[in-house]
Design an enzyme around this catalytic site. Structure first.
Site, PDB file in Angstrom:
ATOM      1  CB  THR A  36       7.264  -6.001  -7.004  1.00  0.00           C
ATOM      2  OG1 THR A  36       7.626  -6.805  -5.858  1.00  0.00           O
ATOM      3  CG2 THR A  36       8.151  -5.448  -7.693  1.00  0.00           C
ATOM      4  CG  ASP A 170       4.973  -7.188   5.009  1.00  0.00           C
ATOM      5  OD1 ASP A 170       6.125  -7.237   4.255  1.00  0.00           O
ATOM      6  OD2 ASP A 170       4.608  -5.909   5.501  1.00  0.00           O
TER       7      ASP A 170
HETATM    8  C1  GLA Z   1       5.735  -2.893   3.218  1.00  0.00           C
HETATM    9  C2  GLA Z   1       4.418  -3.532   2.789  1.00  0.00           C
HETATM   10  C3  GLA Z   1       4.408  -4.762   1.988  1.00  0.00           C
HETATM   11  C4  GLA Z   1       5.646  -4.240   0.704  1.00  0.00           C
HETATM   12  C5  GLA Z   1       6.713  -3.839   1.100  1.00  0.00           C
HETATM   13  C6  GLA Z   1       7.647  -3.095   0.194  1.00  0.00           C
HETATM   14  O1  GLA Z   1       6.586  -4.115   3.922  1.00  0.00           O
HETATM   15  O2  GLA Z   1       3.998  -3.925   3.978  1.00  0.00           O
HETATM   16  O3  GLA Z   1       3.230  -5.171   1.155  1.00  0.00           O
HETATM   17  O4  GLA Z   1       4.816  -3.419  -0.219  1.00  0.00           O
HETATM   18  O5  GLA Z   1       6.578  -2.579   2.375  1.00  0.00           O
HETATM   19  O6  GLA Z   1       7.996  -4.076  -0.550  1.00  0.00           O
END
Ligand code: GLA
Length: 380
Positions: A36, A170
């Site tokens: 999202t 993250d």
């Molecule tokens: C990875 C990406 C994040 C996010 C997640 C899925 O961790 O680095 O930015 O898109 O996948 O929610």
């Protein structure tokens, strides 16, 4: 030895002197809200107790050097731009570059890293590395970078310098999470609410199960999901899929004629709503009741977004069969970790049930631990 003492020892070994200070930044699990973030939507991560520690000191040669316990020979670079440093050092060089590019005077430093964040497990070991380096550079340089601006700088390092088209989840988690809280983040406005998340007080626990499934096709598949979502938003005439609500979904789906695009869209729209519903329940202390939302999120990722693999599906099924209130894959997908909401005294039997199911399927054994929400990036 603790991660901080090994980082400090690595610094002494590589540079022949002690560091000026130690900084730490955690990995994360996302409670709910997957893929999202790059759709301007909502996420709800919390920080893992596992973290990356950086021992950092000034660099007399005016350059930047970084080594780690896994790669003790320092990588050294001067003024840098995307493409110049490759491999794992790019995550560090990228942060130096992104800070400079944002107009800051970045102090030249020497860095040694160590980490107990599992690599390749979908719990943001790379964001932990970016976030710890960013925080150390800001502190040592006395740079005035407000907390809410920091994740986007680390994200830019990853998007532009490293070249991975990831969202803001993250780095926001690693930088902005607080102990005992889940971070409710609006990925459009960067507004946050720290949601009380003290599971032990409720007799509950989040069991994290690393599927140990080999990551396959991760980069290409991630980018493809992102492109499809952006194309869907374009066809629907909205800035991002965040702008489509659940009541508007049936009509929106009618306007998309590609079945894959319809399913990707349905995942994002319903997932945003599940984050909002989870937050509402947590705010009123109804923690057990988030279980079905977690499981529904998994089903949506499995059937509509198609980012799960057999190992994570089996872990979710086995955890639910062992009595978990809810379970889902967490992170980008194609392997990685599953989280299960369980009664605290059921954590061990649930982990054992998942391990037994893995054995039956002939999968590599999983690794499980109970995750308690820890602090975000900080000087130690
Ligand atoms: C990875 C990406 C994040 C996010 C997640 C899925 O961790 O680095 O930015 O898109 O996948 O929610």
């Amino acid at each position: 030895m603790s991660v901080s003492s090994t980082a400090e020892a690595a610094f002494r070994e590589a540079y022949g002197t002690g560091p000026e200070g130690l900084w730490a930044a955690p990995g994360r699990v996302n409670l709910i809200g997957e893929h999202t973030d790059y759709n301007d939507g909502f996420v709800l991560p919390f920080a893992l107790p596992q973290r990356t520690v950086a021992a950092v000191g000034p660099a007399p040669d005016g350059k930047w050097s970084v080594c780690s316990t896994l790669a003790p020979e320092p990588v050294t670079f001067g003024v840098t731009g995307p493409g110049e440093v490759t491999g794992w050092g790019a995550y560090v060089a990228g942060v130096v570059w992104a800070l400079q590019d944002a107009g800051y005077e970045v102090p030249p430093v020497r860095i040694a890293l160590d980490s107990d964040v599992p690599l390749g497990a979908g719990v943001s070991s790379s964001a932990a590395m970016e976030s710890v380096v960013l925080t150390a550079l800001i502190d040592l340089g006395g740079l005035d970078v407000p907390l809410e601006r920091r994740p986007a700088i680390a994200q830019r390092a990853e998007n532009v310098y490293v070249g991975a088209p990831t969202g803001i989840l993250d780095q926001s988690a690693s930088i902005r999470c607080e102990p005992g809280r889940a971070l409710f983040l609006d990925c459009r406005t960067y507004e946050v609410e720290q949601i009380p998340f003290d599971l032990a007080a409720e007799g509950l626990a989040i069991l994290v199960i690393n599927s140990n499934a080999p990551h396959q096709h991760v980069d290409g598949e991630y980018g493809a999901r992102r492109k499809t979502c952006e194309a869907a938003a374009g066809i629907l005439g909205v800035t991002a899929l965040r702008d489509v609500s659940v009541p508007e979904l049936p009509e929106a789906l009618e306007r998309l004629d590609d079945d894959v695009m319809r399913r990707r869209t349905r995942h994002i729209v319903t997932e945003n709503q599940r984050v909002l519903d989870t937050v509402t329940l947590l705010r009123s202390g109804r923690v057990r009741e988030i279980g079905p939302l977690l499981t529904a999120s998994h089903t949506s990722m499995r059937d509509d977004f198609e980012i799960t693999v057999a190992q994570v599906d089996v872990a979710v099924r086995a955890a639910l069969a062992a009595g978990a209130y809810g379970a889902r894959m967490t992170g980008g997908g194609f392997g990685g970790c599953v989280l299960a909401l369980v009664d605290a005294d059921r954590a061990e039997p649930t982990a054992a049930a998942v391990a037994a199911a893995y054995e039956e399927h002939g999968f590599t054994a999983p690794t499980s631990w109970v995750a308690v929400a820890g602090p975000g990036a900080t000087r130690l």
